[in-house]
Design an enzyme around this catalytic site. Sequence first.
Site, short mmCIF file in Angstrom:
data_model
loop_
_atom_site.label_atom_id
_atom_site.label_comp_id
_atom_site.label_asym_id
_atom_site.label_seq_id
_atom_site.Cartn_x
_atom_site.Cartn_y
_atom_site.Cartn_z
N SER A 209 13.40 -21.78 24.32
CA SER A 209 12.58 -22.56 23.38
C SER A 209 11.59 -23.45 24.15
O SER A 209 10.77 -22.94 24.91
CB SER A 209 13.51 -23.38 22.48
N ASP A 293 14.58 -15.71 13.62
CA ASP A 293 14.32 -17.06 14.14
C ASP A 293 13.35 -17.78 13.21
O ASP A 293 12.20 -17.37 13.06
CB ASP A 293 13.74 -16.96 15.55
N HIS A 328 17.58 -18.61 15.99
CA HIS A 328 17.06 -19.31 17.16
C HIS A 328 18.12 -19.51 18.25
O HIS A 328 17.79 -19.53 19.44
CB HIS A 328 16.51 -20.67 16.73
#
Length: 348
Positions: A209, A293, A328
């Site tokens: 991320s 995600d 995610h």
Amino acid sequence: MRQRRVVDSEDSGSQCQTSEASNITLVRRNSSSCVRRFFITITVSYCVCLVALKYSRVVQDGIIYLHWIRSPYFRNLSNPSEYGVERARNVYVPGRNGSYLGVWQIAPSTSQVSDKVESNEDFDALLSNGMPIVLYLHGNMGTRGTYHRVDLYQILASLGYHVITLDYAGFGDSPGWPTERGMADDARLVWEWTKMRGDRSRMYVWGHSLGSAATTLLVRQLCDEGQGPDGVVLEAPITSVEDAAMSHPLSLPFRYLPFFRSLFLSSLPEKFNSVSRVGDLTCPILIVHGLLDKIIPIEQGEEMYRAAVSKRSDPSQVYFEVFHEAGHRQIKSFSKLRSILKQFIPRS
């Protein structure tokens, strides 16, 4: 007498009806006033948030990094076993400006590694045993001990990899304040600390991320110096902080304003423009992204892949793997990841 009682009764009924009508009117007025105050409060709060996002660096950083959230709470980061992490040590690596960085070293949990890993000397020596080392750079919010990160460390260790993970300045027990450049500089210090002890082992950098931005910044610098890692893993990478903000659930109340991106996001001092850097990395790259995600949509992973292969004469060293049922933080939960990593990060 009877006539007077009838009249009195009629007068009383009329007064009751008048009183009820007055009460209904009063309730309506109060309800209308409450609704009006509610919408005024919401409107003022909305405007205050926009002004703070535009002009307050503290608010901007607090939203981008979420470093003030330290889940799980009430645990000691200097003791990895409190987080269920065994065969690990905590060290404090000297940081910038006389500070320090909280770091975990997690030993491979394979039968090839002796169970006796107790002293700092044991852990130092272990890094040079030739087994791959993964430097993990986490994203925003939480610490190096957050649950989904611990789960990934254990998977990597079970595959025979050393894991080195840190909290950037401002995260966890690392004092300071986070910045984009600072995250990469902190990662560089831990990279050099690890390299001194594991110079005979292959080294990889894994960024998740927001950590993918620190990864591209660090690795581009290492590649420019001719000492790039043996490979890079970008998990749910962001293309830029603007793109990430436009898709993040926290921006939902604001993203549909026609001027939100141009007036507010484009003026953020931290750009995290990973997509402009990933093409400069010369080492092998593995990009993994979950199709479900909702934090960083898969379109950003696809754009990172296109940018990574755009400058290469041989794009076969850039891999893109989609996890169709993952969000995610769920990629670690799929056995497919293990087989992919065994090919990308071979143990020998």
